[in-house]
Scaffold this motif. Structure first.
Motif, PDB file in Angstrom:
ATOM      1  N   PHE A 108       0.831  -1.200   0.000  1.00  0.00           N
ATOM      2  CA  PHE A 108       0.000   0.000   0.000  1.00  0.00           C
ATOM      3  C   PHE A 108       0.874   1.262   0.000  1.00  0.00           C
ATOM      4  N   ILE A 109       1.983   1.214   0.756  1.00  0.00           N
ATOM      5  CA  ILE A 109       2.867   2.390   0.821  1.00  0.00           C
ATOM      6  C   ILE A 109       3.443   2.709  -0.553  1.00  0.00           C
ATOM      7  N   VAL A 110       4.047   1.686  -1.211  1.00  0.00           N
ATOM      8  CA  VAL A 110       4.717   1.963  -2.484  1.00  0.00           C
ATOM      9  C   VAL A 110       3.716   2.311  -3.580  1.00  0.00           C
ATOM     10  N   ARG A 111       2.533   1.806  -3.485  1.00  0.00           N
ATOM     11  CA  ARG A 111       1.523   2.120  -4.497  1.00  0.00           C
ATOM     12  C   ARG A 111       1.264   3.619  -4.590  1.00  0.00           C
ATOM     13  N   ASP A 112       1.410   4.293  -3.431  1.00  0.00           N
ATOM     14  CA  ASP A 112       1.174   5.741  -3.395  1.00  0.00           C
ATOM     15  C   ASP A 112       2.450   6.553  -3.554  1.00  0.00           C
ATOM     16  N   ARG A 113       3.606   5.868  -3.700  1.00  0.00           N
ATOM     17  CA  ARG A 113       4.874   6.598  -3.791  1.00  0.00           C
ATOM     18  C   ARG A 113       5.477   6.558  -5.187  1.00  0.00           C
ATOM     19  N   THR A 114       4.826   5.865  -6.122  1.00  0.00           N
ATOM     20  CA  THR A 114       5.343   5.775  -7.484  1.00  0.00           C
ATOM     21  C   THR A 114       4.192   5.716  -8.474  1.00  0.00           C
ATOM     22  N   SER A 115       4.497   6.129  -9.703  1.00  0.00           N
ATOM     23  CA  SER A 115       3.513   6.014 -10.782  1.00  0.00           C
ATOM     24  C   SER A 115       3.890   4.900 -11.750  1.00  0.00           C
ATOM     25  N   ASP A 116       4.974   4.152 -11.430  1.00  0.00           N
ATOM     26  CA  ASP A 116       5.436   3.084 -12.319  1.00  0.00           C
ATOM     27  C   ASP A 116       4.387   1.980 -12.398  1.00  0.00           C
ATOM     28  N   VAL A 117       3.986   1.640 -13.612  1.00  0.00           N
ATOM     29  CA  VAL A 117       2.901   0.682 -13.802  1.00  0.00           C
ATOM     30  C   VAL A 117       3.273  -0.705 -13.296  1.00  0.00           C
ATOM     31  N   ALA A 118       4.493  -1.156 -13.590  1.00  0.00           N
ATOM     32  CA  ALA A 118       4.905  -2.509 -13.202  1.00  0.00           C
ATOM     33  C   ALA A 118       4.960  -2.676 -11.685  1.00  0.00           C
ATOM     34  N   VAL A 119       5.505  -1.686 -11.000  1.00  0.00           N
ATOM     35  CA  VAL A 119       5.608  -1.764  -9.537  1.00  0.00           C
ATOM     36  C   VAL A 119       4.220  -1.686  -8.903  1.00  0.00           C
ATOM     37  N   ARG A 120       3.385  -0.819  -9.411  1.00  0.00           N
ATOM     38  CA  ARG A 120       2.029  -0.699  -8.869  1.00  0.00           C
ATOM     39  C   ARG A 120       1.229  -1.978  -9.116  1.00  0.00           C
ATOM     40  N   ARG A 121       1.448  -2.618 -10.269  1.00  0.00           N
ATOM     41  CA  ARG A 121       0.759  -3.877 -10.555  1.00  0.00           C
ATOM     42  C   ARG A 121       1.208  -4.976  -9.585  1.00  0.00           C
ATOM     43  N   LEU A 122       2.526  -5.042  -9.338  1.00  0.00           N
ATOM     44  CA  LEU A 122       3.044  -6.025  -8.388  1.00  0.00           C
ATOM     45  C   LEU A 122       2.470  -5.772  -6.999  1.00  0.00           C
ATOM     46  N   ALA A 123       2.463  -4.517  -6.582  1.00  0.00           N
ATOM     47  CA  ALA A 123       1.922  -4.172  -5.270  1.00  0.00           C
ATOM     48  C   ALA A 123       0.453  -4.572  -5.166  1.00  0.00           C
ATOM     49  N   TYR A 124      -0.290  -4.302  -6.221  1.00  0.00           N
ATOM     50  CA  TYR A 124      -1.723  -4.663  -6.243  1.00  0.00           C
ATOM     51  C   TYR A 124      -1.895  -6.177  -6.113  1.00  0.00           C
ATOM     52  N   ASP A 125      -1.077  -6.951  -6.818  1.00  0.00           N
ATOM     53  CA  ASP A 125      -1.164  -8.412  -6.749  1.00  0.00           C
ATOM     54  C   ASP A 125      -0.848  -8.921  -5.346  1.00  0.00           C
ATOM     55  N   ILE A 126       0.184  -8.333  -4.719  1.00  0.00           N
ATOM     56  CA  ILE A 126       0.551  -8.759  -3.365  1.00  0.00           C
ATOM     57  C   ILE A 126      -0.555  -8.419  -2.379  1.00  0.00           C
ATOM     58  N   ILE A 127      -1.123  -7.232  -2.512  1.00  0.00           N
ATOM     59  CA  ILE A 127      -2.219  -6.830  -1.621  1.00  0.00           C
ATOM     60  C   ILE A 127      -3.365  -7.825  -1.712  1.00  0.00           C
ATOM     61  N   ASN A 128      -3.796  -8.124  -2.925  1.00  0.00           N
ATOM     62  CA  ASN A 128      -4.948  -9.004  -3.092  1.00  0.00           C
ATOM     63  C   ASN A 128      -4.649 -10.435  -2.669  1.00  0.00           C
ATOM     64  N   THR A 129      -3.505 -10.966  -3.094  1.00  0.00           N
ATOM     65  CA  THR A 129      -3.178 -12.360  -2.780  1.00  0.00           C
ATOM     66  C   THR A 129      -2.961 -12.565  -1.294  1.00  0.00           C
ATOM     67  N   GLN A 130      -2.138 -11.726  -0.691  1.00  0.00           N
ATOM     68  CA  GLN A 130      -1.771 -11.975   0.706  1.00  0.00           C
ATOM     69  C   GLN A 130      -2.876 -11.568   1.672  1.00  0.00           C
ATOM     70  N   ALA A 131      -3.666 -10.574   1.343  1.00  0.00           N
ATOM     71  CA  ALA A 131      -4.815 -10.241   2.194  1.00  0.00           C
ATOM     72  C   ALA A 131      -5.829 -11.390   2.178  1.00  0.00           C
ATOM     73  N   ASN A 132      -6.028 -11.991   1.004  1.00  0.00           N
ATOM     74  CA  ASN A 132      -6.948 -13.120   0.896  1.00  0.00           C
ATOM     75  C   ASN A 132      -6.426 -14.325   1.679  1.00  0.00           C
ATOM     76  N   GLN A 133      -5.141 -14.630   1.533  1.00  0.00           N
ATOM     77  CA  GLN A 133      -4.560 -15.757   2.257  1.00  0.00           C
ATOM     78  C   GLN A 133      -4.600 -15.523   3.762  1.00  0.00           C
ATOM     79  N   ARG A 134      -4.343 -14.308   4.177  1.00  0.00           N
ATOM     80  CA  ARG A 134      -4.403 -13.978   5.604  1.00  0.00           C
ATOM     81  C   ARG A 134      -5.812 -14.197   6.145  1.00  0.00           C
TER      82      ARG A 134
END
Length: 214
Positions: free
Chosen positions: A71-97
């Motif tokens: 969530f932090i890095v998603r708001d600190r960069t406009s890079d599409v690849a990094v934001r996509r990775l961050a989004y995937d981690i948020i969704n996957t790991q929040a669901n697993q948790r």
């Protein structure tokens, strides 16, 4: 007129009532199988000291920080690849948790413990301190640095922190996949290993593109 209509309705005798009740019971017996026939006893919940419970507790904490960093890095960069990775981690790991916390609830086990982290793996862990509770977890100082960074600096720091986070998480998941007694934990942990190793390779390439390494 009303009394005539009422008197014309056939009256049910006591014997008819008994007959209908008996037929209903027979129908239920035919449709609904006996509880003793073909029903397996529910599996016992894993013990509080089991790898299943320990992993669910510890990985829930580990995942929580990964989601926070994403969530932090998603708001600190406009890079599409990094934001996509961050989004995937948020969704996957929040669901697993959520799944792991749900299993703890179902098993009647507390979601936290006073036992040392990762004790279920057969060894004690000495935390780095500074908010890092387990191997791979970032310290409070590192999280503050991520919050203060922008653009490429934020991207590189996030990728480095998350690579260390994933490496430790994959090691913990490998231990759980081998030691857990429930299919739920074994299958989830094995999937985590594959997913996090894949993301580690992806992040290595992303760091290389930015002139850095983990």
């Amino acid at each position: 007129m009303t009394s005539a209509v009422r008197s014309s309705r056939p009256m049910m005798t006591a014997g008819g009532v008994v007959l209908l009740l008996a037929l209903g019971l027979v129908a239920l017996m035919l449709v609904r199988p006996s509880s003793s026939a073909g029903s397996a006893a529910p599996a016992a919940a894993p013990s509080d000291a089991s790898a299943d419970v320990g992993f669910a507790r510890d990985m829930s904490i580990h995942h929580q920080q990964a989601v926070e960093m994403s969530f932090i890095v998603r708001d600190r960069t406009s890079d599409v690849a990094v934001r996509r990775l961050a989004y995937d981690i948020i969704n996957t790991q929040a669901n697993q948790r959520g799944m792991m916390l749900g299993w703890l609830e179902m098993w009647g086990r507390a979601k936290s413990s006073s036992a040392p982290p990762m004790e279920w793996m057969g060894h004690t862990v000495t935390p780095r301190g500074g908010g890092s509770l387990m191997p791979g977890m970032a310290t409070d100082t590192e999280l503050d640095a991520l919050r203060a960074a922008k653009g490429k600096d934020a991207e590189v720091l996030f990728l480095k922190l998350m690579t260390a986070h994933h490496r430790a998480g994959a090691e913990m998941a490998q231990a759980a996949a081998a030691a857990a007694g429930t299919d739920e934990i074994r299958n989830l942990a094995a999937g985590m290993v594959r997913g996090q190793q894949s993301e580690i390779a992806l992040m290595a390439d992303m760091l290389k593109e930015r002139g850095s390494t983990a």
